[in-house]
Design a protein around this motif. Structure first.
Motif, short mmCIF file in Angstrom:
data_model
loop_
_atom_site.label_atom_id
_atom_site.label_comp_id
_atom_site.label_asym_id
_atom_site.label_seq_id
_atom_site.Cartn_x
_atom_site.Cartn_y
_atom_site.Cartn_z
N CYS A 143 0.83 -1.21 0.00
CA CYS A 143 0.00 0.00 0.00
C CYS A 143 0.87 1.26 0.00
N HIS A 144 2.18 1.08 -0.14
CA HIS A 144 3.15 2.19 -0.14
C HIS A 144 3.15 2.96 1.17
N ILE A 145 3.03 2.21 2.26
CA ILE A 145 3.11 2.80 3.59
C ILE A 145 4.50 2.53 4.12
N ASP A 146 5.17 3.57 4.55
CA ASP A 146 6.52 3.46 5.08
C ASP A 146 6.46 2.86 6.48
N THR A 147 6.82 1.58 6.58
CA THR A 147 6.76 0.90 7.89
C THR A 147 7.77 1.48 8.87
N GLY A 148 8.82 2.09 8.36
CA GLY A 148 9.77 2.77 9.23
C GLY A 148 9.13 3.95 9.95
N LYS A 149 8.30 4.69 9.23
CA LYS A 149 7.58 5.81 9.85
C LYS A 149 6.58 5.30 10.89
N LEU A 150 5.94 4.17 10.57
CA LEU A 150 5.00 3.59 11.54
C LEU A 150 5.75 3.16 12.80
N ALA A 151 6.88 2.52 12.63
CA ALA A 151 7.67 2.07 13.79
C ALA A 151 8.13 3.27 14.62
N ALA A 152 8.41 4.38 13.96
CA ALA A 152 8.84 5.59 14.67
C ALA A 152 7.71 6.16 15.54
N MET A 153 6.47 5.78 15.25
CA MET A 153 5.32 6.26 16.03
C MET A 153 5.18 5.50 17.35
N ILE A 154 5.80 4.36 17.47
CA ILE A 154 5.61 3.51 18.66
C ILE A 154 5.94 4.25 19.96
N PRO A 155 7.10 4.93 20.06
CA PRO A 155 7.37 5.62 21.33
C PRO A 155 6.32 6.69 21.67
N LEU A 156 5.86 7.42 20.67
CA LEU A 156 4.84 8.45 20.91
C LEU A 156 3.52 7.82 21.35
N LEU A 157 3.13 6.73 20.70
CA LEU A 157 1.90 6.04 21.09
C LEU A 157 2.03 5.44 22.48
N ASP A 158 3.20 4.88 22.80
CA ASP A 158 3.43 4.35 24.15
C ASP A 158 3.30 5.45 25.19
N GLU A 159 3.87 6.61 24.89
CA GLU A 159 3.77 7.75 25.81
C GLU A 159 2.32 8.19 25.97
N LEU A 160 1.59 8.25 24.88
CA LEU A 160 0.18 8.63 24.92
C LEU A 160 -0.61 7.66 25.80
N ILE A 161 -0.41 6.38 25.58
CA ILE A 161 -1.10 5.35 26.36
C ILE A 161 -0.75 5.49 27.83
N GLU A 162 0.53 5.60 28.11
CA GLU A 162 0.98 5.70 29.51
C GLU A 162 0.38 6.92 30.19
N LYS A 163 0.41 8.06 29.53
CA LYS A 163 -0.11 9.28 30.15
C LYS A 163 -1.62 9.26 30.30
N LEU A 164 -2.31 8.66 29.32
CA LEU A 164 -3.76 8.57 29.45
C LEU A 164 -4.18 7.61 30.57
N GLN A 165 -3.31 6.69 30.90
CA GLN A 165 -3.56 5.78 32.01
C GLN A 165 -3.21 6.43 33.34
N GLY A 166 -2.57 7.59 33.30
CA GLY A 166 -2.20 8.27 34.53
C GLY A 166 -0.97 7.72 35.20
N LYS A 167 -0.15 6.98 34.44
CA LYS A 167 1.05 6.37 35.03
C LYS A 167 2.27 7.28 34.92
N ALA A 168 2.21 8.26 34.04
CA ALA A 168 3.36 9.13 33.84
C ALA A 168 3.50 10.12 35.00
N GLU A 169 4.69 10.56 35.21
CA GLU A 169 4.96 11.50 36.31
C GLU A 169 4.46 12.89 36.00
#
Length: 149
Positions: free
Chosen positions: A123-149
């Motif tokens: 589908c011409h989707i750059d999987t490298g760009k998707l992988a680069a989103m993982i840390p941001l998504l992890d941070e989003l999930i963590e903060k929405l769960q209220g676990k972040a400082e």
């Protein structure tokens, strides 16, 4: 009065929801021959990493409630993929174990991540760009769960 904040095109949540739904749909052709759903697949992945886990631990790992995970585990037990037993430490706790069929499914599912990567590449989707989103998504999930400082 213009309510720009209420326009669908201005909603990050809609994009995340839609991408999640479409990715889950893209997995379906790979799960159909295995007779499983996406949610069953992620339960299996947790158990393939470490077998014999309490129901609560699986629910926490998947960020699902007990009211969601319990019926899911019962269905998977009926399919012969999992079994449950009482904990030797705490009799109130149920331990979920892979059956031989559940263990065999790991070999059958081993190519799914690569198949999905190939599908995204087609589908011409750059999987490298998707992988680069993982840390941001992890941070989003963590903060929405209220676990972040």
């Amino acid at each position: 009065m213009a309510y720009e904040q209420l326009k669908l095109d201005n909603q990050l949540c809609f994009r995340i929801y839609t991408a999640s739904r479409l990715i889950t749909q893209a997995y379906e052709p790979y799960f159909k021959p295995l007779g499983i759903t996406y949610t069953q697949y992620i339960v299996l992945m947790v158990l393939w990493e470490k077998d014999e886990q309490p129901v609560n631990d699986i629910a926490k790992r998947l960020l699902l409630g007990i009211n969601t995970i319990s019926p899911l585990i019962k269905r998977m037990e009926a399919l012969g993929l999992l079994s449950r037993k009482e904990s030797e430490i705490d009799k109130r706790q149920q331990i979920v174990c892979l059956t031989e069929e559940g263990k065999k499914l790991k070999r059958k599912a081993a190519n799914i991540p690569m198949c999905m990567a190939d599908k995204l590449d087609a589908c011409h989707i750059d999987t490298g760009k998707l992988a680069a989103m993982i840390p941001l998504l992890d941070e989003l999930i963590e903060k929405l769960q209220g676990k972040a400082e």
